[in-house]
Design an enzyme around this catalytic site. Sequence first.
Site, PDB file in Angstrom:
ATOM      1  N   LYS A 100      -0.972  13.929   5.966  1.00 58.79           N
ATOM      2  CA  LYS A 100       0.466  14.052   5.776  1.00 58.79           C
ATOM      3  C   LYS A 100       1.013  14.919   6.916  1.00 58.79           C
ATOM      4  O   LYS A 100       0.492  15.995   7.187  1.00 58.79           O
ATOM      5  CB  LYS A 100       0.785  14.686   4.425  1.00 58.79           C
ATOM      6  CG  LYS A 100       0.683  13.730   3.240  1.00 58.79           C
ATOM      7  CD  LYS A 100       1.115  14.437   1.961  1.00 58.79           C
ATOM      8  CE  LYS A 100       1.347  13.438   0.842  1.00 58.79           C
ATOM      9  NZ  LYS A 100       0.131  12.675   0.500  1.00 58.79           N
ATOM     10  N   ASP A 134       0.068   9.278   6.659  1.00 55.64           N
ATOM     11  CA  ASP A 134       0.646   8.954   5.365  1.00 55.64           C
ATOM     12  C   ASP A 134       2.167   9.060   5.423  1.00 55.64           C
ATOM     13  O   ASP A 134       2.727   9.691   6.315  1.00 55.64           O
ATOM     14  CB  ASP A 134       0.086   9.909   4.304  1.00 55.64           C
ATOM     15  CG  ASP A 134       0.026   9.279   2.929  1.00 55.64           C
ATOM     16  OD1 ASP A 134       0.620   8.197   2.739  1.00 55.64           O
ATOM     17  OD2 ASP A 134      -0.609   9.867   2.033  1.00 55.64           O
ATOM     18  N   ARG A 184      -0.662   0.559   6.496  1.00 57.26           N
ATOM     19  CA  ARG A 184      -1.084   0.549   5.090  1.00 57.26           C
ATOM     20  C   ARG A 184       0.177   0.464   4.233  1.00 57.26           C
ATOM     21  O   ARG A 184       1.008   1.379   4.241  1.00 57.26           O
ATOM     22  CB  ARG A 184      -1.884   1.801   4.740  1.00 57.26           C
ATOM     23  CG  ARG A 184      -2.385   1.782   3.291  1.00 57.26           C
ATOM     24  CD  ARG A 184      -3.381   2.900   3.024  1.00 57.26           C
ATOM     25  NE  ARG A 184      -2.747   4.187   2.930  1.00 57.26           N
ATOM     26  CZ  ARG A 184      -3.219   5.290   3.516  1.00 57.26           C
ATOM     27  NH1 ARG A 184      -4.296   5.251   4.279  1.00 57.26           N
ATOM     28  NH2 ARG A 184      -2.587   6.433   3.348  1.00 57.26           N
ATOM     29  N   LYS A 187       3.304   0.950  -2.654  1.00 57.00           N
ATOM     30  CA  LYS A 187       4.573   0.745  -3.365  1.00 57.00           C
ATOM     31  C   LYS A 187       5.485   1.951  -3.246  1.00 57.00           C
ATOM     32  O   LYS A 187       6.700   1.808  -3.159  1.00 57.00           O
ATOM     33  CB  LYS A 187       4.298   0.401  -4.825  1.00 57.00           C
ATOM     34  CG  LYS A 187       3.633  -0.963  -4.978  1.00 57.00           C
ATOM     35  CD  LYS A 187       3.413  -1.344  -6.428  1.00 57.00           C
ATOM     36  CE  LYS A 187       2.730  -2.697  -6.540  1.00 57.00           C
ATOM     37  NZ  LYS A 187       2.495  -3.093  -7.945  1.00 57.00           N
ATOM     38  N   GLY A 188       4.939   3.165  -3.262  1.00 59.73           N
ATOM     39  CA  GLY A 188       5.742   4.378  -3.155  1.00 59.73           C
ATOM     40  C   GLY A 188       5.721   5.172  -4.442  1.00 59.73           C
ATOM     41  O   GLY A 188       5.777   4.601  -5.531  1.00 59.73           O
ATOM     42  N   LYS A 201      10.586  -2.067 -11.073  1.00 59.87           N
ATOM     43  CA  LYS A 201       9.242  -2.373 -10.606  1.00 59.87           C
ATOM     44  C   LYS A 201       9.158  -3.790 -10.032  1.00 59.87           C
ATOM     45  O   LYS A 201       8.501  -4.019  -9.018  1.00 59.87           O
ATOM     46  CB  LYS A 201       8.242  -2.221 -11.750  1.00 59.87           C
ATOM     47  CG  LYS A 201       6.808  -2.538 -11.383  1.00 59.87           C
ATOM     48  CD  LYS A 201       5.889  -2.371 -12.568  1.00 59.87           C
ATOM     49  CE  LYS A 201       4.441  -2.679 -12.203  1.00 59.87           C
ATOM     50  NZ  LYS A 201       4.235  -4.082 -11.765  1.00 59.87           N
TER      51      LYS A 201
END
Length: 311
Positions: A100, A134, A184, A187-188, A201
């Site tokens: 991150k 990320d 990569r 969805k989050g 969704k």
Amino acid sequence: MAMSIARSLLLHASRSEWLAEEFRRRSFARRAVRRFMPGQDVEAALAASADLAGSALGTVFTNLGERTETAAAALAVRDHYLRLFDTIHERRLPAHVSVKLTHLGLSVDRTACLQSVLELARRAETTGSLLWIDMEESEYVDATLGIYRDAKREISRVGVCLQSYLRRTAADLEALLPLEPAIRLVKGAYREPAAIAFEKKKDTDRAFLQLAERMLDEAANRRAFPVFGTHDMKLVREIHAASERRGVARDAWEVHMLYGIRPGEQRELAAEGTAVRTLISYGENWFPWYMRRLAERPANVWFVVKNVIIR
């Protein structure tokens, strides 16, 4: 509606320092989090990676942490990952590393953060691994993609994460494709306003498949390396069918799943010839990450409440 409320509450809780401290004190919470991580120290993660390699599963390591506040702390994170790349190479593990940017000091010094990313990407290249960047909250998307572009222009073995629930992601993907990127797709799992992210969704899932198919179009000609981070087996099967229709080689894309989630399916996919990597997280700063994992399946919240609060 109830699931949506539970998800919102969990994502809000992920930013609570008080809750983090309360959870860390509870022995049940420490046991519960082991569902998603083999242990808090790097040796536990390395041992799990070696075990998974026996089932033809690769690994992606993440040392949990975010929003580092000092330059010294950010450099310590960089040095940890440099040593990790060396260990991966020494032990001949089929492993990548995911970082991150706020853990590497993005909010402290962007230039220093970019230099750390370049050092890590070079170490990934020399050790035969790959560095993943990320994606965090939407406020960091532009800065993250900017650093990825800068790193990718110099070093090939670096990839970035995109989130299908963000409304902007289709445009971001198109802008990245000229770089022949490694991406990569997930969805989050952050709390975002409706103007920025899909609320339903089904809309996130639809966007995920559309983005996946676009990435596979490029992968068919080796112009992109797509990775699909999902535990939705129906979606995985749809992606597999889409790859076959396009004649995409089996080694030209991967599926990534979390440690402890669908381990049987992970092994089955690998046995069928799909490249699968297991995301192994470790470290003491697990609370925000754990809350986001629970938010991905809010039905788990009652299990936690019953065992942590009631007991």
